[in-house]
Design a protein around this motif. Structure first.
Motif, mmCIF file in Angstrom:
data_model
loop_
_atom_site.group_PDB
_atom_site.id
_atom_site.type_symbol
_atom_site.label_atom_id
_atom_site.label_comp_id
_atom_site.label_asym_id
_atom_site.label_seq_id
_atom_site.Cartn_x
_atom_site.Cartn_y
_atom_site.Cartn_z
ATOM 1 N N MET A 141 25.000 47.264 37.450
ATOM 2 C CA MET A 141 26.053 46.278 37.642
ATOM 3 C C MET A 141 26.735 46.498 38.980
ATOM 4 O O MET A 141 27.073 45.562 39.687
ATOM 5 C CB MET A 141 27.078 46.359 36.506
ATOM 6 N N GLU A 142 26.919 47.767 39.343
ATOM 7 C CA GLU A 142 27.576 48.052 40.607
ATOM 8 C C GLU A 142 26.662 47.736 41.781
ATOM 9 O O GLU A 142 27.099 47.235 42.808
ATOM 10 C CB GLU A 142 28.032 49.513 40.638
ATOM 11 N N ARG A 143 25.345 48.034 41.628
ATOM 12 C CA ARG A 143 24.416 47.712 42.711
ATOM 13 C C ARG A 143 24.327 46.206 42.909
ATOM 14 O O ARG A 143 24.280 45.716 44.019
ATOM 15 C CB ARG A 143 23.024 48.283 42.396
ATOM 16 N N GLY A 144 24.281 45.479 41.806
ATOM 17 C CA GLY A 144 24.240 44.027 41.893
ATOM 18 C C GLY A 144 25.603 43.451 42.187
ATOM 19 O O GLY A 144 25.740 42.256 42.427
ATOM 20 N N ALA A 145 26.599 44.344 42.130
ATOM 21 C CA ALA A 145 27.990 43.973 42.373
ATOM 22 C C ALA A 145 28.416 42.853 41.433
ATOM 23 O O ALA A 145 27.841 42.659 40.373
ATOM 24 C CB ALA A 145 28.195 43.612 43.826
ATOM 25 N N GLY A 146 29.436 42.129 41.844
ATOM 26 C CA GLY A 146 29.946 41.082 40.962
ATOM 27 C C GLY A 146 29.420 39.718 41.310
ATOM 28 O O GLY A 146 29.989 38.714 40.876
ATOM 29 N N THR A 147 28.322 39.662 42.075
ATOM 30 C CA THR A 147 27.833 38.367 42.557
ATOM 31 C C THR A 147 27.526 37.371 41.442
ATOM 32 O O THR A 147 27.971 36.217 41.507
ATOM 33 C CB THR A 147 26.599 38.556 43.450
ATOM 34 N N PRO A 148 26.775 37.747 40.393
ATOM 35 C CA PRO A 148 26.501 36.755 39.345
ATOM 36 C C PRO A 148 27.772 36.219 38.697
ATOM 37 O O PRO A 148 27.904 35.012 38.459
ATOM 38 C CB PRO A 148 25.646 37.539 38.334
ATOM 39 N N ILE A 149 28.697 37.127 38.416
ATOM 40 C CA ILE A 149 29.954 36.709 37.794
ATOM 41 C C ILE A 149 30.734 35.797 38.732
ATOM 42 O O ILE A 149 31.293 34.779 38.318
ATOM 43 C CB ILE A 149 30.802 37.944 37.422
ATOM 44 N N LEU A 150 30.751 36.168 40.013
ATOM 45 C CA LEU A 150 31.519 35.387 40.984
ATOM 46 C C LEU A 150 30.917 34.004 41.210
ATOM 47 O O LEU A 150 31.653 33.020 41.349
ATOM 48 C CB LEU A 150 31.605 36.148 42.310
ATOM 49 N N VAL A 151 29.595 33.923 41.258
ATOM 50 C CA VAL A 151 28.949 32.623 41.484
ATOM 51 C C VAL A 151 29.328 31.635 40.386
ATOM 52 O O VAL A 151 29.792 30.515 40.651
ATOM 53 C CB VAL A 151 27.415 32.774 41.565
ATOM 54 N N TRP A 152 29.153 32.058 39.128
ATOM 55 C CA TRP A 152 29.467 31.155 38.016
ATOM 56 C C TRP A 152 30.971 30.958 37.862
ATOM 57 O O TRP A 152 31.428 29.864 37.503
ATOM 58 C CB TRP A 152 28.864 31.698 36.722
ATOM 59 N N GLY A 153 31.734 32.005 38.145
ATOM 60 C CA GLY A 153 33.184 31.883 38.047
ATOM 61 C C GLY A 153 33.745 30.904 39.062
ATOM 62 O O GLY A 153 34.517 29.998 38.719
ATOM 63 N N TYR A 154 33.343 31.076 40.324
ATOM 64 C CA TYR A 154 33.833 30.172 41.364
ATOM 65 C C TYR A 154 33.302 28.756 41.172
ATOM 66 O O TYR A 154 34.006 27.776 41.454
ATOM 67 C CB TYR A 154 33.456 30.696 42.750
#
Length: 205
Positions: free
Chosen positions: A34-47
């Motif tokens: 999760m840390e390597r992938g960072a928060g990108t998936p969450i941020l994409v769908w969130g934004y």
């Protein structure tokens, strides 16, 4: 490779202590991913969700045109191309915890999509934003508990509380803005926290 993992590969039964150690190791591996992938998936769908919500809110408020509801399709228009792009990346070895998290969001994602489509077609009379916020909040809480990532759990709980507030809000402006706030709490804030942790971890390597 740890001794417990070697035993699993050889189908050797584990005792209780070894089983707990293996589960803990899987959780740690998932947290690192999760840390390597960072928060990108969450941020994409969130934004994407917040952007679409604000677009619908502004469109309805300033034009009073019901066709502005079509702006909800900004969510899949932004999220799905990114999701397809991610699938082109080389696959990583997945632990059982990774699969559990994936299954959680397959169920939540498809449930949300089906409910949204039924609501759009007029087949559901319930408050759709309440249902979506409730389901996504549950998904975030479960994911946070499984991965032991507290910001995701807390954000999900905040979203659950806001989902019930949506049942009592009759003003359309407050309704839409509360929905957007729920996604800020359960997606955007945890996503940025993950990114910050990833940046810190990379700087220490």
């Amino acid at each position: 490779m740890k001794e417990e993992e070697k035993k699993v590969l050889r189908d050797v039964p584990l005792n209780e202590e070894e089983s707990m150690a293996l589960i803990a190791q899987m959780i740690r591996n998932t947290q690192r991913k999760m840390e390597r992938g960072a928060g990108t998936p969450i941020l994409v769908w969130g934004y994407a969700t917040v952007l679409a919500t604000l677009a619908v809110w502004a469109g309805v408020k300033f034009t009073n045109d019901p066709r502005m509801e079509y702006l909800w399709f900004l969510i899949p228009a932004i999220g799905l191309p990114w999701q397809l792009f991610q699938k082109r990346r080389p696959p990583e070895v997945r632990t059982y915890v990774d699969k559990v998290v994936s299954y959680i969001w397959i169920v939540m994602g498809w449930s949300g999509f089906i409910v949204s489509c039924l609501s759009f077609l007029g087949a559901i009379q319930a408050t759709i934003l309440f249902l979506i916020t409730l389901m996504m909040g549950q998904g975030n809480v479960i994911t946070g508990l499984v991965t032991r990532f507290r910001p995701l759990t807390i954000g999900g709980i905040v979203a659950l509380l806001l989902s019930f507030a949506l049942l009592h809000l009759t003003d359309i402006d407050l309704h839409l803005l509360t929905f957007a706030l729920a996604f800020v709490a359960m997606e955007i804030i945890p996503g940025h926290i993950l990114n910050r942790r990833a940046k810190k971890a990379c700087s220490q390597d």
